[in-house]
Design a protein around this motif. Structure first.
Motif, PDB file in Angstrom:
ATOM      1  N   GLU A 124     -26.413 101.384  90.148  1.00 40.96           N
ATOM      2  CA  GLU A 124     -26.560 100.040  90.917  1.00 40.96           C
ATOM      3  C   GLU A 124     -26.896  99.003  89.508  1.00 40.96           C
ATOM      4  O   GLU A 124     -27.259  99.597  88.564  1.00 40.96           O
ATOM      5  N   LYS A 127     -27.889  94.217  91.432  1.00 40.34           N
ATOM      6  CA  LYS A 127     -27.974  94.335  92.927  1.00 40.34           C
ATOM      7  C   LYS A 127     -26.862  94.935  93.723  1.00 40.34           C
ATOM      8  O   LYS A 127     -26.753  94.505  95.056  1.00 40.34           O
ATOM      9  N   GLU A 129     -24.103  98.081  94.643  1.00 40.91           N
ATOM     10  CA  GLU A 129     -24.030  99.561  94.413  1.00 40.91           C
ATOM     11  C   GLU A 129     -22.410  99.633  94.196  1.00 40.91           C
ATOM     12  O   GLU A 129     -21.805  99.350  95.007  1.00 40.91           O
TER      13      GLU A 129
ATOM     14  N   ARG B 298     -24.462  95.254  99.864  1.00 41.56           N
ATOM     15  CA  ARG B 298     -24.750  95.645  98.459  1.00 41.56           C
ATOM     16  C   ARG B 298     -23.641  96.445  98.044  1.00 41.56           C
ATOM     17  O   ARG B 298     -23.445  96.705  96.765  1.00 41.56           O
ATOM     18  N   THR B 377     -21.267  88.299  93.380  1.00 41.61           N
ATOM     19  CA  THR B 377     -22.664  87.949  93.382  1.00 41.61           C
ATOM     20  C   THR B 377     -23.084  87.022  92.305  1.00 41.61           C
ATOM     21  O   THR B 377     -24.351  86.749  92.216  1.00 41.61           O
ATOM     22  N   GLU B 448     -32.910  88.630  98.609  1.00 32.97           N
ATOM     23  CA  GLU B 448     -34.007  89.586  98.072  1.00 32.97           C
ATOM     24  C   GLU B 448     -34.686  88.804  96.734  1.00 32.97           C
ATOM     25  O   GLU B 448     -35.735  88.759  96.550  1.00 32.97           O
ATOM     26  N   GLN B 449     -33.671  88.379  95.913  1.00 34.84           N
ATOM     27  CA  GLN B 449     -34.199  87.971  94.840  1.00 34.84           C
ATOM     28  C   GLN B 449     -34.662  86.554  95.252  1.00 34.84           C
ATOM     29  O   GLN B 449     -35.869  86.175  94.459  1.00 34.84           O
TER      30      GLN B 449
END
Lengths: 165, 536
Positions: A124, A127, A129, B298, B377, B448-449
């Motif tokens: 990871e 953030k 994976e 994610r 991201t 989340e952040q």
């Protein structure tokens, strides 16, 4: 079109060029054509003036040719793929982290045999994976990562070697 | 170009779980689209029937060439606004074929609040006309609107991209020589009256169609004059006396046939020639896309697997495959059109950004349109990366994206966050078209952040007041922040706000892009590529 025919494991260089009337020919000038079954005449292949009776079936990447009582598996490989295959062997067996992160899962043990594309370690970072996969076939020589461990960029995550466990 | 060799395993539990999840999302997409197109209060349908008006979808079917594809845009606009009472923003927009020509269709939906323009309606109309300008697409307007929804006028009237922009865009289209045909099927009152007036050609239906600056009630209130609709702004008056409209039609069907005839009479524009080959379907089944896109956003996936299910013959010439591998760059074909593809395969590093900036310039020189597949991201953070100058390398990529003169097309395939959105041709960077996949997210940073930052501020505030929070209390603060943030990062929200041109079922991506590339080639590609200054 230039490349290689892999016939029963053996490579044969082949080039095909456009011929007259929309057909194709070999570089030596002989025209080539696939002949569909027509009435009583069986399917076949024509090369220059010669005709060969042959059954041909295409499945995924392979072509199956039945000729004179024998079936041959024929695969087409582009010249790029062919030469890329020859060049392999200079790779190091160490797989390194592309970025800092933490280990989420280790999916292999030393001594395990892996194929190219098999998942080996999940990390990871940022953030996300990411599954690290074996770049080629081989045997896991060492796993240098444990679950929960943080690592810096370029650290070796696992190593593997060619050959038997 | 050689085919991508897929390493996807379709017999795994992961593949099946992904496929079930994504097929569920696609079913949800189909149902929401169906409802936005078809579901209307009975009283509105009854009123249309009384007025002898066709339902919007039937008007569309009569306008388009039979059996040709129609790419509807922003079907789910406003799906999360106005309590869901203004489906599609009360507007239909899309690209289709009329008399063998690619045209943009823009239509009021009289079955939604009488066709009144809400803020989202205006945004959708302006966007549609921007598309017509950028791609030089002739426009057909189907006019049937009650006018602006007055209680919300401050949100759709005064600003630069509000209602005035509709008429400004119409004037610009005319100046560019891009024709517009208005079909007046209902009342065009006040501002709406200018749509047919600013169109180069117009048709108006006797009895139901009318155009006036002020309707009979307003005239009576203003001057005391009592006048009928027909006398004030009906089809015969406008086509014989005022010259505001061109041809009177005896019915809607007649009007739509006349609109088709008008389009047929226009000279076809000359399309820009780019490298094109015979189209070839992908070698791998596009339906396998459902099994690739992960349930958990994610989890990283190999975007080459997606490309193998979108591009012609799954063939891809990859540029610098070993350098900056988190950004895949290369050439492929979609419906035979050669394109340069930039697709994310992880976080952007300096190397990936530099490769991207370089590849964009190669495509621009080569007159090759660009396709961006976003799953980003953001850019990498950390001391080493800042010292290496990741910000200036990101700036180079943004400079290249903004400066490229070839048409750009963007698909948010999973994630589009922060500066990554900019580097990957987000909405602000003038892609000709931008679509989202159903599970995609777009926001300045991850939920989340963001929730962490927002709730930390709250928690510290409380602590300054001398209160300490238990884990459960802190969680109670974080949870609603995450929930709201996630809702506003979703594709449903993005498409509701017209941050994209619609949500695509992933398997439709190839066809949608093919149609968009074809439409974009109605506009010339400017001669010489040039850019701002790249910070070296």
């Amino acid at each position: 079109m230039q490349g290689y025919l892999l016939i029963e494991g053996e490579s044969h260089e082949l080039a095909i060029v456009p011929g007259a009337g929309g057909g194709y020919r070999l570089p030596d000038g002989r025209s080539i054509a696939l002949l569909p079954a027509l009435g009583d005449a069986p399917a076949g292949v024509r090369v220059g003036d010669r005709r060969y009776d042959a059954e041909i079936a295409v499945a995924a990447d392979s072509i199956w040719v039945h000729l004179d009582g024998t079936t041959y598996e024929v695969t087409w490989r582009s010249d790029v793929d062919h030469h890329a295959g020859v060049a392999i062997g200079t790779d190091s067996g160490a797989v390194r982290a592309q970025m800092p992160g933490a280990v989420v899962a280790v999916l292999v043990q030393p001594g395990d045999r892996v194929s190219a594309g098999d998942a080996v370690v999940v990390i990871e970072s940022m953030k996300l994976e990411t599954t690290i996969r074996a770049p080629r076939d081989g045997v896991v020589a060492a796993v240098d990562a444990s679950v929960g461990q943080s690592f810096e960029r370029d650290v070796i995550l696992f190593e593997f070697v060619d050959g038997e466990p | 170009m050689r085919p991508i060799r897929s390493a996807l395993k379709t017999d795994t539990a992961e593949f099946r779980a992904n496929a079930a999840h994504n097929r569920g999302l696609t079913d949800q997409l189909r149902e929401r689209q169906r409802a936005a197109r078809q579901d209307r209060p009975q009283r509105d349908l009854d009123r249309l029937a009384r007025q002898d008006k066709l339902f919007l979808r039937d008007r569309l079917a009569r306008l388009l060439d039979p059996g040709t594809p129609f790419l509807e845009l922003s079907t789910l606009a406003a799906n999360l606004a106005y309590d869901g009472e203004v489906p599609s923003g009360g507007q239909l927009t899309g690209i289709g074929m009329v008399m063998g020509k690619e045209v943009l269709i823009r239509a009021d939906d009289a079955s939604v609040k009488g066709g009144a323009w809400y803020p989202h309606s205006v945004k959708k109309i302006v966007r549609a006309l921007d598309i017509a300008i950028e791609n030089r697409l002739p426009v057909i307007h189907l006019c049937d609107s009650a006018g602006g929804f007055l209680p919300l006028q401050s949100q759709f009237f005064p600003d630069r991209y509000h209602a005035g922009r509709i008429f400004r865009n119409q004037a610009i289209l005319s100046k560019m020589g891009v024709p517009q045909v208005a079909v007046v099927l209902g009342h065009c009152t006040a501002g709406g009256a200018y749509i047919p007036a600013l169109s180069d050609y117009s048709v108006i239906v006797r009895g139901t169609g009318a155009i006036f600056l002020g309707g009979p009630p307003l005239v009576k209130a203003a001057t005391g004059e009592v006048v009928s609709v027909e006398e004030l702004g009906g089809a015969d008056m406008h086509t014989t006396i005022s010259g505001v409209a061109d041809i009177a039609a005896s019915s809607e069907r007649h009007a739509l046939a006349l609109a088709r005839e008008t389009i047929g009479a226009l000279s076809p524009g000359r399309k820009t020639a780019i490298d094109r080959a015979e189209p070839e379907p992908p070698a791998y089944d596009p339906a396998e896309l459902y099994g690739i896109i992960p349930v958990d956003a994610r989890v990283q996936f190999d975007m080459r697997e997606c490309l193998a299910r979108i591009v012609d013959g799954s063939r891809f010439f990859e540029y610098q495959p070993q350098f900056g591998p988190t950004l895949i760059c290369g050439y492929a074909r979609i419906w035979g059109f050669k394109v340069g593809i930039l697709a994310n395969n992880g976080v952007l590093f300096s190397e990936s950004a530099l490769k991207g900036a370089h590849f964009i310039q190669l495509c621009d020189k080569d007159r090759t349109p660009l396709v961006f597949l976003q799953n980003i991201t953001g850019f990498m953070v950390g001391r080493d990366y800042e010292r290496q100058g990741i910000t200036k390398d990101g700036a180079k990529m943004i400079m290249a994206v903004a400066g490229a003169s070839v048409p750009k097309f963007t698909v948010n395939a999973n994630a589009s966050f922060g500066a990554g959105t900019y580097g990957m041709a987000g909405r602000a960077f003038d892609s000709r078209f931008l679509f989202s996949w159903p599970q995609a997210q777009v926001a300045v940073m991850g939920a989340e952040q963001a929730a962490g930052v927002l709730s930390d501020i709250k928690i510290r505030q409380l602590e300054r007041e001398g209160r300490t929070l238990s884990d459960a209390e802190a969680q109670a603060i974080r949870a609603p922040v995450i929930r709201d943030y996630e809702a506003q990062s979703s594709a449903w929200y993005a498409t509701s706000e017209l941050w994209d041109d619609g949500i695509l079922d992933p398997v439709d991506t190839r066809n949608a892009l093919g149609l968009c590339i074809s439409a974009a080639l109605n506009a010339p590609i400017p001669e010489t590529p040039h850019y701002g200054v790249f910070r070296m």
